[in-house]
Design an enzyme around this catalytic site. Structure first.
Site, mmCIF file in Angstrom:
data_model
loop_
_atom_site.group_PDB
_atom_site.id
_atom_site.type_symbol
_atom_site.label_atom_id
_atom_site.label_comp_id
_atom_site.label_asym_id
_atom_site.label_seq_id
_atom_site.Cartn_x
_atom_site.Cartn_y
_atom_site.Cartn_z
ATOM 1 N N ASN A 109 -4.483 4.639 7.294
ATOM 2 C CA ASN A 109 -5.842 5.082 6.991
ATOM 3 C C ASN A 109 -6.785 4.916 8.180
ATOM 4 O O ASN A 109 -7.725 5.699 8.356
ATOM 5 C CB ASN A 109 -6.388 4.345 5.765
ATOM 6 C CG ASN A 109 -5.728 4.856 4.494
ATOM 7 O OD1 ASN A 109 -5.077 5.897 4.504
ATOM 8 N ND2 ASN A 109 -5.879 4.125 3.397
ATOM 9 N N GLU A 142 2.986 0.389 3.311
ATOM 10 C CA GLU A 142 2.509 -0.642 4.237
ATOM 11 C C GLU A 142 2.486 -1.980 3.500
ATOM 12 O O GLU A 142 1.918 -2.062 2.399
ATOM 13 C CB GLU A 142 1.092 -0.314 4.729
ATOM 14 C CG GLU A 142 1.029 0.888 5.666
ATOM 15 C CD GLU A 142 -0.410 1.269 6.038
ATOM 16 O OE1 GLU A 142 -0.619 1.759 7.156
ATOM 17 O OE2 GLU A 142 -1.328 1.092 5.199
ATOM 18 N N HIS A 167 0.829 -1.211 0.000
ATOM 19 C CA HIS A 167 0.000 0.000 0.000
ATOM 20 C C HIS A 167 0.864 1.262 0.000
ATOM 21 O O HIS A 167 1.521 1.574 0.987
ATOM 22 C CB HIS A 167 -0.915 -0.041 1.236
ATOM 23 C CG HIS A 167 -1.839 1.123 1.343
ATOM 24 N ND1 HIS A 167 -2.186 1.702 2.528
ATOM 25 C CD2 HIS A 167 -2.488 1.831 0.377
ATOM 26 C CE1 HIS A 167 -3.004 2.703 2.300
ATOM 27 N NE2 HIS A 167 -3.201 2.811 1.006
#
Ligand code: 3HC
Length: 269
Positions: A177, A139, A127
């Site tokens: 997030n 990530e 990510h």
């Protein structure tokens, strides 16, 4: 995001094949990478021969089968479970044995996506953050189904790209997030309550916390459609009314104002 990831991998010396659904999409991506590399050369941050070599290592296709020579594939299609699941299934049948299939999903369950394939042991999350060329973090998401060798290969790829990796379990929103988007959603709700204006909230979080950009500028950078999808996923996971997406966000997405990419979001560009 796809152009950013391609640029990062090219500058790390990888051969990159980008598959886009249309010739137009592929041409736009090449133009974006070329423009971004050109800017680096203009600013004296990149030798022109490095840019030329990087661009020679970039090919595009509209056919999934053309990815079959790769050792790693990163999907970064729209944040929609059905579309990602169908694509991962197709990639599973195309990619050679021993290769890694990664999803750049922002919040969807990597385990659910992996279980849609026949070889879930080779599926993980990789990510990137916006803008991928600049942000140092990636990530690596480890679903319970992933093999140790898949995770090691993903971590090695991220390191080869010159990024800092963190390894995270497949929980909704992963690390960044899960912490960032409740804050962004609350900033919109604060504006809706009339506490302060968009500009003043942006100014406050820049000047008061030394954040590089305020929440509304960041929402516009990420894209309001992507932001809404992330907040909806976090809301579905928590079930808490406080996590419901802010009304203005839902409205702007409905009106097609998606942030920088459409020229208008909370700010106008
Ligand atoms: N797109 C691509 N590159 C950009 C960019 C953009 N919109 N804006 C800036 N950049 C690049 C510049 O080209 C420059 O690159 P270089 O160092 O290689 O020349 C570099 O970023 C720094 O740019 P500037 O010095 O002009 O600008 P700033 O110092 O104002 O930095 C910023 C811009 C890096 C965007 C900074 O404001 C920032 O860090 N903002 C926060 C970004 C953030 O929080 N991202 C995470 C979002 S969450 C996410 O992505 C998760 C996902 O799942 C949705």
């Amino acid at each position: 995001m796809a152009a950013g990831i391609a640029e990062v991998a090219l500058l790390a010396g990888f051969e990159v094949v980008v598959r886009s659904r249309t010739e137009r999409g592929a041409a736009d991506l090449v133009a974006q990478v070329s423009k971004s590399l050109g800017k680096r050369v203009e600013r004296g941050k990149l030798e022109s021969h490095v840019r030329d070599t990087a661009l020679q290592h970039l090919t595009t296709t509209t056919t999934l089968e053309d990815l079959s020579r790769g050792s790693i594939v990163i999907e970064s299609v729209v944040e929609d479970y059905e579309q990602k699941m169908l694509l991962l299934r197709q990639l599973d049948s195309v990619m050679p044995v021993g290769s890694i299939i990664a999803t750049n999903t922002s919040t969807l369950s990597v385990s659910d996506l992996a279980l849609a394939t026949l070889q879930p042991d080779r599926v993980c999350g990789i990510h990137f953050f916006n803008p991928a060329t600049t942000m140092p973090l990636v990530e690596v998401i480890r679903p319970a189904t992933a093999s140790q060798s898949t995770i090691e290969a993903a971590l090695a790829f991220v390191a080869a790209c010159g990024k800092d990796a963190v390894l995270v379990r497949d929980d909704p929103g992963f690390i960044v997030n899960a912490l960032l988007f409740p804050y962004l959603n609350n900033a919109i709700k604060m504006m809706e309550r009339g506490t302060a204006s968009i500009d003043d909230i942006d100014t406050a979080m820049k000047g008061g916390c030394n954040f590089p950009m305020g929440p509304f500028a960041l929402l516009d950078l990420v894209g309001l459609d992507t932001s809404l999808s992330i907040i909806e996923t976090l809301h579905a996971a928590s079930g808490k009314d406080a996590d419901r997406p802010a009304e203005s966000l839902v409205r702007l997405v409905g009106e097609g104002h998606l942030g920088r990419k459409t020229g208008r979001g909370f700010h106008t560009y």
